[in-house]
Design an enzyme around this catalytic site. Sequence first.
Site, PDB file in Angstrom:
ATOM      1  N   GLY A 189      11.374   1.768   3.613  1.00 17.86           N
ATOM      2  CA  GLY A 189      10.956   0.423   3.205  1.00 17.86           C
ATOM      3  C   GLY A 189       9.550   0.421   2.620  1.00 17.86           C
ATOM      4  O   GLY A 189       8.958   1.472   2.363  1.00 17.86           O
ATOM      5  N   ILE A 190       9.045  -0.782   2.443  1.00 15.96           N
ATOM      6  CA  ILE A 190       7.752  -0.956   1.773  1.00 15.96           C
ATOM      7  C   ILE A 190       6.656  -1.139   2.820  1.00 15.96           C
ATOM      8  O   ILE A 190       6.886  -1.729   3.865  1.00 15.96           O
ATOM      9  CB  ILE A 190       7.811  -2.184   0.840  1.00 15.96           C
ATOM     10  CG1 ILE A 190       8.883  -1.899  -0.235  1.00 15.96           C
ATOM     11  CG2 ILE A 190       6.464  -2.496   0.213  1.00 15.96           C
ATOM     12  CD1 ILE A 190       9.158  -3.068  -1.136  1.00 15.96           C
ATOM     13  N   VAL A 191       5.461  -0.618   2.518  1.00 17.81           N
ATOM     14  CA  VAL A 191       4.352  -0.729   3.457  1.00 17.81           C
ATOM     15  C   VAL A 191       3.312  -1.703   2.894  1.00 17.81           C
ATOM     16  O   VAL A 191       2.923  -1.614   1.731  1.00 17.81           O
ATOM     17  CB  VAL A 191       3.692   0.648   3.673  1.00 17.81           C
ATOM     18  CG1 VAL A 191       2.657   0.564   4.798  1.00 17.81           C
ATOM     19  CG2 VAL A 191       4.734   1.702   3.990  1.00 17.81           C
ATOM     20  N   LYS A 243       4.989  -1.584   7.999  1.00 16.54           N
ATOM     21  CA  LYS A 243       6.130  -0.986   7.298  1.00 16.54           C
ATOM     22  C   LYS A 243       7.353  -1.832   7.558  1.00 16.54           C
ATOM     23  O   LYS A 243       7.806  -1.943   8.696  1.00 16.54           O
ATOM     24  CB  LYS A 243       6.332   0.444   7.806  1.00 16.54           C
ATOM     25  CG  LYS A 243       7.482   1.162   7.141  1.00 16.54           C
ATOM     26  CD  LYS A 243       7.579   2.591   7.630  1.00 16.54           C
ATOM     27  CE  LYS A 243       7.090   3.539   6.556  1.00 16.54           C
ATOM     28  NZ  LYS A 243       7.146   4.942   6.967  1.00 16.54           N
ATOM     29  N   ILE A 264       0.813  -1.217   0.000  1.00 16.37           N
ATOM     30  CA  ILE A 264       0.000   0.000   0.000  1.00 16.37           C
ATOM     31  C   ILE A 264       0.849   1.271   0.000  1.00 16.37           C
ATOM     32  O   ILE A 264       0.337   2.372   0.004  1.00 16.37           O
ATOM     33  CB  ILE A 264      -1.008   0.039   1.172  1.00 16.37           C
ATOM     34  CG1 ILE A 264      -0.281  -0.185   2.494  1.00 16.37           C
ATOM     35  CG2 ILE A 264      -2.118  -0.986   0.965  1.00 16.37           C
ATOM     36  CD1 ILE A 264      -1.194  -0.020   3.703  1.00 16.37           C
ATOM     37  N   GLY A 265       2.169   1.107   0.039  1.00 13.53           N
ATOM     38  CA  GLY A 265       2.987   2.315  -0.022  1.00 13.53           C
ATOM     39  C   GLY A 265       4.465   1.981  -0.036  1.00 13.53           C
ATOM     40  O   GLY A 265       4.876   0.847   0.247  1.00 13.53           O
ATOM     41  N   LYS A 266       5.245   2.982  -0.437  1.00 12.95           N
ATOM     42  CA  LYS A 266       6.688   2.825  -0.418  1.00 12.95           C
ATOM     43  C   LYS A 266       7.296   4.083   0.173  1.00 12.95           C
ATOM     44  O   LYS A 266       6.890   5.181  -0.183  1.00 12.95           O
ATOM     45  CB  LYS A 266       7.212   2.627  -1.847  1.00 12.95           C
ATOM     46  CG  LYS A 266       7.331   1.191  -2.245  1.00 12.95           C
ATOM     47  CD  LYS A 266       7.911   1.055  -3.639  1.00 12.95           C
ATOM     48  CE  LYS A 266       7.602  -0.352  -4.151  1.00 12.95           C
ATOM     49  NZ  LYS A 266       7.778  -0.465  -5.604  1.00 12.95           N
ATOM     50  N   GLY A 267       8.219   3.886   1.107  1.00  8.81           N
ATOM     51  CA  GLY A 267       8.841   5.067   1.697  1.00  8.81           C
ATOM     52  C   GLY A 267      10.339   4.914   1.727  1.00  8.81           C
ATOM     53  O   GLY A 267      10.862   3.889   1.297  1.00  8.81           O
ATOM     54  N   ASP A 323      10.587  15.350   8.626  1.00  9.90           N
ATOM     55  CA  ASP A 323      10.216  14.937   7.270  1.00  9.90           C
ATOM     56  C   ASP A 323       8.721  15.172   7.048  1.00  9.90           C
ATOM     57  O   ASP A 323       7.992  14.273   6.652  1.00  9.90           O
ATOM     58  CB  ASP A 323      10.604  13.469   7.052  1.00  9.90           C
ATOM     59  CG  ASP A 323      10.687  13.125   5.572  1.00  9.90           C
ATOM     60  OD1 ASP A 323      10.665  14.066   4.742  1.00  9.90           O
ATOM     61  OD2 ASP A 323      10.768  11.933   5.237  1.00  9.90           O
TER      62      ASP A 323
END
Length: 889
Positions: A590-592, A606, A584-587, A711
């Site tokens: 790492g990956i979520v 996460k 559902i996401g990338k930050g 951030d």
Amino acid sequence: MKANLSLFLSLMLSLASTILGHSINREGYISIDCGIHPPNKTYMDVVTGINYSPDDAFITTGVNFKVAEEYGYTQNVNLPAVLAEVRAFPQGNRNCYSLKPSNAKDNLYLIRASFMYGNYDDGINDQPLPEFDLYLNVNFWSTVKFKDAAEQVNKEILTYAESETIYVCLVNKGKGTPFISGLELRPVNSSSYGTEFGKNVSLVLYRRWDIGSLKGTGRYHDDRFDRIWSPYSRTSWNSIVTSAYIDVFQTSYWPPDEVVKTAASPKSADDPLELLWTSQDPDVRFYAYLYFAEIEKLEKNESRKIKILWNGSPVSEYFFIPSNYSMTVSNSRAFTGKDHLISVQKASDSTLPPILNAIEIFTAQSLDEFSTAIEEIHAMESIKSTYKVERFWSGDPCSPRLYRWEGIGCSYNNSSEHITSLNLSSSGLQGPIALAFGNLSFLQSLDLSHNDLQHNVPEFLADLKHLKSLNLKGNDLTGFIPESLMKKLKDGSLTLRYVDDQNLCNPHSCQEKKKNNKLVQTVVVTSVMVLLVVLVIILIILRKRKRKRKRGANSGPGPLLPSGKRRFTYDEISSITNNFNKVIGKGGYGIVYLGFLEDGTKIAVKMIKDSSLGIPKGSSSSSSSRASREFQVEAELLLTVHHRNLASFIGYCDDDRTALIYEYMANGNLQNYLENTEDLSWGKRLHIAIDSAQGLEYLHRGCRPPIIHRDVKTANILLNDNLEAKIADFGISKVFPDDDLTHVETAVMGTPGYIDPEYYRTFMLNEKSDVYSFGIVLLELITGQRAIVKNEDGIKISVVHFVEPILKTGELEGIVDPLLRDDFSSDSAWKFVEVAMSCVRDRGYDRPTMNQIVSELQHCLAAELAREPHRSSCQESGGLGNEEVSKVY
Ligand SMILES: *[C@@H]1O[C@H](CO)[C@@H](O)[C@H](O)[C@H]1NC(C)=O
Ligand SMILES: *[C@@H]1O[C@H](CO)[C@@H](O)[C@H](O)[C@H]1NC(C)=O
Ligand SMILES: *[C@@H]1O[C@H](CO)[C@@H](O)[C@H](O)[C@H]1NC(C)=O
Ligand SMILES: *[C@@H]1O[C@H](CO)[C@@H](O)[C@H](O)[C@H]1NC(C)=O
Ligand SMILES: *[C@@H]1O[C@H](CO)[C@@H](O)[C@H](O)[C@H]1NC(C)=O
Ligand SMILES: *[C@@H]1O[C@H](CO)[C@@H](O)[C@H](O)[C@H]1NC(C)=O
Ligand SMILES: *[C@@H]1O[C@H](CO)[C@@H](O)[C@H](O)[C@H]1NC(C)=O
Ligand SMILES: *[C@@H]1O[C@H](CO)[C@@H](O)[C@H](O)[C@H]1NC(C)=O
Ligand SMILES: *[C@@H]1O[C@H](CO)[C@@H](O)[C@H](O)[C@H]1NC(C)=O
């Protein structure tokens, strides 16, 4: 009647001295009547015509007294005015007057201190008379003692000023309270006394005699240096007096007229003229200055030719005494020993006996104590006045060694004393840590614990090259430790005590450092940073918990913590996320993945990239388990920070892989939402802005020290299915440094387009850096643009620079997102742009606080609601009016 007469006399004298006073150059005089009352009184002394000032401008310590009545004017009409009052120093072992003549450095001064006890302290007069020491700057000058209460003691010294300030210090030796009656400073022509020694010797007056004078007053208006010449004669001498003109300006000693115009010669013409004294200390070095001027009218067949001897050895060759002008002869080699006999003898072919007009005898005192380096004195003076330090700090901080300032340690280097330690623990210091500490460049230990110091730990402390120990415990400091200081902690050159009972470099970790295990060092630094944040959070929570318990309200865990489980294994994570099947996401970290708890609650997992934890592949298992332990502590604590506008942290995993588990936010992050939604109304945007602002405000104001997000960006603002906004990833950037560990100290964290340019320049991080980033978020909300915009020329520019030129035109059009289709209150939108632009001001100092921003944004919302009075959905979405914004479990 008598009183009237003396008043009349005083008036006459005062008139006379006023007239005479005008012809005298008294430039550069400092004349202090110590203890004078009232303390702002200034007056002209009727005898000398010199203006005296009170001492308040020269000293801050001490207590004023009048001498007892029987020693005052009533009994002694000739009492010098300065002796009628004293300033006494019952407290502090060293009290100093600071004299600051203009351009003092390297010039020669005569300084005179005068004393008369006069039973000023009546109550304790059974005590022996006080005895104390005088110091000039850092060097011993003289001991002051008295034969009786009426004795008038003058101490005089000739000295070169080593710096712009001359300190005259009274030192309590435990033999009674020091006091002083008067203090005078006179500039002296530096081509006179002591030229042969250089500037490292002072001359302390032993005797100054006006030879042959029978009725001299001792002090003369025409004496540029204001010396006191005691009349001196003997029965075996004849006194000679002239009224002829004698030029005293041939040399630079400038004796007053009255003094050179009297002389003595032995009654029996062939005898020498002799002066004898005994010194108690045979090592004392004496220097004598003998004044000669012919004052008799000589016939053609007459002559006066003399020489000077000391204890039988010649001090000079035979010479003729000059007519019409005065000359001064002194010994170039010191007289030492017990007995001293100066003898002025006539030559066998001299028809007249020897004469002598005046003599001054001094003892030489080497300036062998070193002063504190001047920049450190200035820094200490500045610290003292900035914080109004209530200590008996006066004179030179380090010297003399025996009377150092309390709380100071020094060591000598390169002809100066340097301050190596400063202990201002529990001294009531308030405000920010002053810049002046940064000028104590030899400091090894600085203890500022248990004060009320506020704001950041300043970066300049890292510039103190020798600093090994820094104690900041028990203050109100906020923010994080600057990277440059962290670097010193890391390389083991500095120990820091910051939070209560939290020695950041504990002996254990320091020892490991010595093994030179770079990795361990890194981990320790990381954990130190984490611990810092974490510990303070614990404190807040404990405090809040206590409060909560008192209220007896809601002390259990929140509804989002099923079965209280917070720590998950990798296997559990794997099953929760259904084998990581939905991203559902990338930050940056790492990956979520999407996951479900047992009760069906949706969660976001996460997975942290290993490198983010600072454990390179193949590292020792002990260091990785340490990192993991620190991570666990950190994670447990983040679990306790709760606010409705902060994304809830539900749990974590710390075995094989590291993962953070958050509440699931159905509408994803704001960045995606803005990009993909066409009908986000102005009202909704305002709610989102206010929600996120409140989340940040809580991090800044609800946490101590404030948590700086570092951030803030639309991608870190999450939206639930009610479009309530929550800030995500707070406190995380501190925990997981960038991939490249060597950048920990200097890397500017954040996301391009959002980074505060001031932080970028200075590396000084504070809440206002978040405010800048939040300003960008606001601009994105109103413009519908991204943080970095491509302009017409295809060049990437900040959204700030996109808005700025349009703003100058005074039009909202072009700024506001076209998707809003003019469906907004322009008052509201204008105000919003203003707020956003104030957040992105260049200087952090000029930006508003999150608290102010929240309130401004609420005004924007109010303006928008006023446009649509019927609208009430804001209450449902929980935007306003809810006081209970923070929940801590
Ligand atoms: C001295 O101080 C007193 C009281 O503090 C005041 O009344 C008086 O005017 C002052 N005199 C001068 C010359 O400043
Ligand atoms: C004082 O200075 C002179 C030269 O100016 C030097 O020869 C002498 O050694 C110095 N004395 C002391 C005690 O420093
Ligand atoms: C000091 O005395 C010399 C002569 O003895 C003179 O030339 C010089 O001007 C004097 N200096 C001052 C500052 O008066
Ligand atoms: C000097 O001369 C005078 C007369 O002019 C005389 O009286 C005197 O005795 C002489 N003195 C000496 C010492 O020769
Ligand atoms: C001293 O001064 C007087 C008067 O000014 C003058 O006559 C005489 O020659 C002077 N003597 C010397 C030695 O200069
Ligand atoms: C004293 O000065 C020398 C250089 O003159 C320097 O190497 C040394 O570190 C200094 N000592 C201290 C304690 O600062
Ligand atoms: C000693 O101090 C002087 C001036 O204070 C400075 O010029 C000199 O460089 C210093 N020497 C050393 C070795 O530190
Ligand atoms: C500073 O002084 C306090 C008490 O005066 C003392 O407890 C503390 O140990 C001192 N700090 C240092 C570094 O010596
Ligand atoms: C610190 O030192 C610098 C340079 O020497 C000076 O400009 C500044 O005024 C000093 N600051 C204080 C507080 O002493």
